[in-house]
Structures are given as C-alpha cells and as structure tokens.
Write a protein that holds these residues in place. Structure first.
Motif, PDB file in Angstrom:
ATOM      1  N   ARG A 262      -4.406  45.939  43.713  1.00 15.15           N
ATOM      2  CA  ARG A 262      -3.393  46.881  44.199  1.00 15.15           C
ATOM      3  C   ARG A 262      -3.780  48.320  43.851  1.00 15.15           C
ATOM      4  O   ARG A 262      -3.659  49.237  44.692  1.00 15.15           O
ATOM      5  N   ASN A 263      -4.243  48.543  42.620  1.00 16.02           N
ATOM      6  CA  ASN A 263      -4.621  49.903  42.215  1.00 16.02           C
ATOM      7  C   ASN A 263      -5.777  50.429  43.053  1.00 16.02           C
ATOM      8  O   ASN A 263      -5.798  51.611  43.461  1.00 16.02           O
ATOM      9  N   ARG A 264      -6.738  49.552  43.309  1.00  9.92           N
ATOM     10  CA  ARG A 264      -7.889  49.989  44.101  1.00  9.92           C
ATOM     11  C   ARG A 264      -7.438  50.398  45.500  1.00  9.92           C
ATOM     12  O   ARG A 264      -7.888  51.426  46.045  1.00  9.92           O
ATOM     13  N   LEU A 265      -6.586  49.574  46.119  1.00  9.66           N
ATOM     14  CA  LEU A 265      -6.100  49.910  47.463  1.00  9.66           C
ATOM     15  C   LEU A 265      -5.233  51.165  47.445  1.00  9.66           C
ATOM     16  O   LEU A 265      -5.284  52.003  48.377  1.00  9.66           O
ATOM     17  N   GLU A 266      -4.431  51.329  46.397  1.00  7.25           N
ATOM     18  CA  GLU A 266      -3.563  52.497  46.309  1.00  7.25           C
ATOM     19  C   GLU A 266      -4.384  53.781  46.181  1.00  7.25           C
ATOM     20  O   GLU A 266      -4.084  54.807  46.818  1.00  7.25           O
ATOM     21  N   SER A 270      -4.789  56.980  48.856  1.00 13.86           N
ATOM     22  CA  SER A 270      -4.310  58.314  48.446  1.00 13.86           C
ATOM     23  C   SER A 270      -5.345  59.409  48.691  1.00 13.86           C
ATOM     24  O   SER A 270      -5.023  60.596  48.567  1.00 13.86           O
ATOM     25  N   GLU A 271      -6.580  59.051  49.016  1.00 12.26           N
ATOM     26  CA  GLU A 271      -7.635  60.036  49.226  1.00 12.26           C
ATOM     27  C   GLU A 271      -8.296  59.797  50.578  1.00 12.26           C
ATOM     28  O   GLU A 271      -8.305  58.674  51.087  1.00 12.26           O
ATOM     29  N   PRO A 272      -8.860  60.882  51.115  1.00 13.53           N
ATOM     30  CA  PRO A 272      -9.621  60.696  52.362  1.00 13.53           C
ATOM     31  C   PRO A 272     -10.816  59.789  52.090  1.00 13.53           C
ATOM     32  O   PRO A 272     -11.450  59.868  51.042  1.00 13.53           O
ATOM     33  N   MET A 273     -11.109  58.890  53.014  1.00 12.51           N
ATOM     34  CA  MET A 273     -12.163  57.900  52.813  1.00 12.51           C
ATOM     35  C   MET A 273     -13.264  58.092  53.849  1.00 12.51           C
ATOM     36  O   MET A 273     -12.994  58.263  55.042  1.00 12.51           O
ATOM     37  N   SER A 274     -14.467  58.076  53.326  1.00  9.45           N
ATOM     38  CA  SER A 274     -15.613  58.055  54.233  1.00  9.45           C
ATOM     39  C   SER A 274     -15.886  56.600  54.596  1.00  9.45           C
ATOM     40  O   SER A 274     -15.325  55.668  54.015  1.00  9.45           O
ATOM     41  N   ARG A 275     -16.780  56.421  55.526  1.00 11.43           N
ATOM     42  CA  ARG A 275     -17.105  55.057  55.944  1.00 11.43           C
ATOM     43  C   ARG A 275     -17.740  54.282  54.788  1.00 11.43           C
ATOM     44  O   ARG A 275     -17.431  53.115  54.582  1.00 11.43           O
ATOM     45  N   GLU A 276     -18.588  54.983  54.019  1.00 11.72           N
ATOM     46  CA  GLU A 276     -19.251  54.297  52.929  1.00 11.72           C
ATOM     47  C   GLU A 276     -18.260  53.857  51.845  1.00 11.72           C
ATOM     48  O   GLU A 276     -18.317  52.736  51.331  1.00 11.72           O
TER      49      GLU A 276
END
Length: 466
Positions: A262-266, A270-276
């Motif tokens: 859950r923490n990892r997904l949260e 909460s932050e912009p994600m690149s494809r990597e």
C-alpha cells in the motif's frame, strides 16, 4: 405430570439385561422342574422295583408251597429287623392269616391288582404313637380267592420330595431376584459409562476443548471407545488451536507485505511517474503480491494435507528422488557460494507420495540454503535409520535453532526472530511435519556439526521403510 423412568431403565443395556434375566429365570425354572420330576421319578421307580422284588419272592414261595408256605414267608418278613415293608395276607373268606394290620386297609374284589395309599399308626420305642403314610399293592390270589398286601413306609420319600419342593419354591424367586439385580447393576454401570461419554461430548460442544473421557484401564469396550474419542478430541483441539494460531499469524505476517504494498502504491501515486519508475513499481508490486499468494497457497496445501485430501501412497524408491533433488539444489548452493555434499544410499524403498516427500525435502534444502551464510556447507544424506526406517537428513552450518525453540518453529507461521528479515511464510517446517505424520514418520531437529556459537541445524525426515 408425566412419569419418566430413570435413564438407565431406558437404555439398551438394561433391556438386554432384562432379556437375559428372563432367559436365566426360564432356564432356572426348567432346570428345577426337571430336577424335581427326575428325582420323584427315580424314587418311585426304585420303590416299584423293590415292590416287584418282594412280590416276586413271595410269589415263588406261594407257587412252591401254597398258602402255608406263603404265610410262613410273610411271617418271616414281618419279624425281619430293619424292614420298611408292611404285609397282610387273608384267605378267600376275608379272614386274616398273617400281617401287620387287623384287617385289609382297602380292597376291591373286582381288581386283580390294586394300588392303595393309606396311613398307619405306629408305636415308637418311647410309647408315643405316630401316623405314617404308606403306599402298597394288593394282589388277588386267583386259585383260592385270597389276597396279599405289600406296602412300605413313604414318610422318607415324602420328606425328600417336600425338601425338593421347598428348595424350588425358595430358589426360584431368589434366582429371579438375583438375575434382575445383576441386570440392574450391569445396566446401571453401562449407563453411567455412556453418560460420561455424553457429558464429555456436551462439555466439548460447550467450548471446553480440554475435557477428556475418563478411561478406567479395564480394557472393555467403553475404555476402547473412550480412547478413540480422546484421540479424536486431541486432534480436534490441535486443529482448533492451529486454526486460532493460523488466523493470528496470518494477520501478523501479512500485515507487513500488504502495508509495504500500500505504501509503495501510495508513494507512486503522489508523485509524477516516468515509464521506468512505473515499471519498477509495478514489478515490485507483482513480486510482493506473488509472495502473498505463495503464502496463501502454502496455507491451502497444508490444510488439504492435514485433512487427508492430498497424497496417494505407493511403494517408491526414495533414493532416486533424493538424487534428483541433489542435482537440482547443487547449482543453487553454488550460486549462494555454499559447499554442497550428498551421500545417498541406493534402493531405499518407502510407502509414500512422491510429490509430497519431494516437497518436504525441498523445504528442508531451501531452508538450509536460505539460512547458511556464504562459505558454509550443506550436507544431504539418505541412509537406513533405526528399526526399519529411512533417514533423509539435511545438515547446514547456519545459526541453528535453540533446543527450547524447536517445538515452536515447526508450527504454522512460527519463525525465529533472526529469520524475520528472510523471505518466507513460516510454513515450510509445518508442511514437513504434516508430510511426516501422514507417512507414519517424524521430523527430528538437532544441532549440526558446527561450533557452539553457530552449531547449524540437522533436520532428519525419518520415514518407515517399505
């Protein structure tokens, strides 16, 4: 108000006891009646024999010497000491010739032979008079019209028959009462034992899982049933306790991976994600989910194994299976920078399920690799054990398991504190124990060959040899 019989009076044992009592009473009655009639018959037959003998001897005297010789013979017998017979002889006119009586006690001129019963008054040596019962036979002398009476005292026979009758009248009710009393005692004891079983079952149903059926050591059917019930209750208590511990352990062991997931997904959301970064997060998430699913699959397989829903035992070569596993795990040891040695005896047969035994050995080898540091050694041996067994042993040079913790680590979800950092569900050794019990074997944990500060662990799966 409806009247209710006591519990033991409504039991099958009491009904059987009542039936046996009735059969015993009927048998006793038949036996007593038989004894009575056989005794009376014997007494009468003996009396008739003696009577026939008397008439035969008197008849010989009459045929050889006529009335004169017959009267002499009657007189001789009257004066014989110890004789229990009475005699009376009369001529054709009814005049007394010789005898104990003043006249014929009974006489029917139309009968050639007549059986008579009467009483006589006798004078005792002390001068007192007694009345005695007498039975006799009157025979008519055809050629001269006279008659001869021979009788005997039946007082002794009557007394014997009376004693037998009294014995029957006393013994019959006593036998019936004793048989009923015995039936009541037996049925009451059986009902009490059955009540103990019922009360134990009710208490267990009420939540007292530690309650057990009393076993008295008599070895009867109630003791055997009690032992079976106690074994069943032990297993039920073990399963209930295991289920309770399993629930607690699942909540404890799955909280961490689910929280991390859950923490990892949260954080990822909460932050912009690149494809990597998205691919890395999803990859880690899949790995975490796979570990959770692996835990649940292990739980399900262990539950099916303990319920007997898995496994089909056949005669198999466990040496061949061990060689395959040795070839499979040796590269894994090389990758972990560990030394792997195996020593497997040939053609050791067991009656077992190949897949389950393979899974148990894989768990032992996997644990050894997991907890043995780099540079350590793992030994895998298969040899004949004591008293017709096969020992499949894995020895590592890891930290080992203290003696006071060995019973705990084989339970579900139980792990050493030092193992919390290692991946796993805590079900590996529990599955090995279940496989061993299914095959009539055991898992034996002891120190390995290392020093005291790091003795390592020696895990032996001991199975019966086929």
């Amino acid at each position: 108000m409806k009247f209710a019989l006591p519990t033991f009076l409504r039991t099958t044992t009491f009904k059987l006891a009542l039936l046996y009592s009735a059969m015993f009473a009927a048998f006793s009655a038949a036996l007593l009646v038989y004894l009575y009639y056989s005794t009376v018959y014997y007494i009468r037959a003996e009396s008739d024999r003696r009577m026939d003998l008397e008439f035969e001897q008197l008849g010989n005297a009459y045929f050889t010497g006529g009335m004169e010789r017959l009267s002499e013979s009657v007189f001789e017998r009257m004066t014989r000491n110890g004789s229990t017979f009475f005699y009376y002889l009369e001529d054709s006119s009814g005049r007394r010739i010789a005898g104990h009586f003043q006249r014929m006690p009974a006489h029917n001129p139309d009968l050639d032979v007549q059986t008579v019963y009467f009483e006589v008054t006798l004078t005792e040596p002390d001068g007192s008079e007694v009345v005695r019962p007498v039975a006799g036979r009157i025979v008519r002398l055809r050629d001269n019209g006279g008659a001869l009476l021979v009788a005997f005292d039946t007082a002794q026979q009557t007394a014997i028959v009376g004693r037998i009758q009294n014995a029957i009248f006393i013994a019959a009710p006593i036998g019936l009462v004793l048989s009923l009393l015995g039936g009541l005692l037996i049925s009451r004891g059986a009902a009490r034992r059955a009540d103990e079983l019922a009360r134990t079952a009710e208490m267990v149903m009420g939540g007292e899982l530690g309650r057990r059926v009393p076993v008295r050591g008599s070895g009867d059917e109630f003791d055997r049933l009690g032992q079976r019930m106690n074994a069943m209750l032990d297993q039920i208590e073990k399963l209930v306790e295991s289920t309770r511990n399993t629930g607690n352990a699942i909540a404890h062991d799955l909280r961490s991976p689910l929280s991390r997931l859950r923490n990892r997904l949260e954080i990822a959301l909460s932050e912009p994600m690149s494809r990597e970064s998205a691919e890395a997060t999803l990859g880690e998430t899949v790995e975490e989910v796979d570990r959770v699913l692996g835990t649940f699959n292990a739980i399900l397989r262990l539950a099916r194994l303990e319920a007997g829903a898995e496994g089909e035992r056949v005669r198999m070569d466990v040496s061949e299976l061990a060689e395959e596993l040795a070839e499979l795990f040796e590269p894994a040891c090389d990758e972990a920078e560990q030394s792997f040695r195996s020593q497997i005896a040939k053609h050791l047969m067991v009656l077992g399920d190949r897949d389950l035994i393979g899974q148990a050995l894989s768990n032992l080898l996997d644990n050894a690799i997991k907890y043995t540091p780099a540079g350590g050694t793992i030994q895998f041996t298969v040899a004949r054990g004591p008293e017709g067994t096969v020992d499949l042993t894995v020895i590592d040079t890891g930290p080992g398991v203290p003696p006071d913790a060995r019973k705990r680590v084989v339970q579900r979800f139980q792990r050493m504190d030092s193992a919390r950092t290692q991946p796993g569900s805590g079900l590996g050794l529990a599955l090995v124990v279940s496989v061993a019990e299914m095959h009539g074997g055991e898992l034996i944990l002891s120190d390995g060959n290392g020093p005291a500060e790091s003795p390592g662990l020696k895990a032996t799966l001991r199975l019966p040899r086929a």
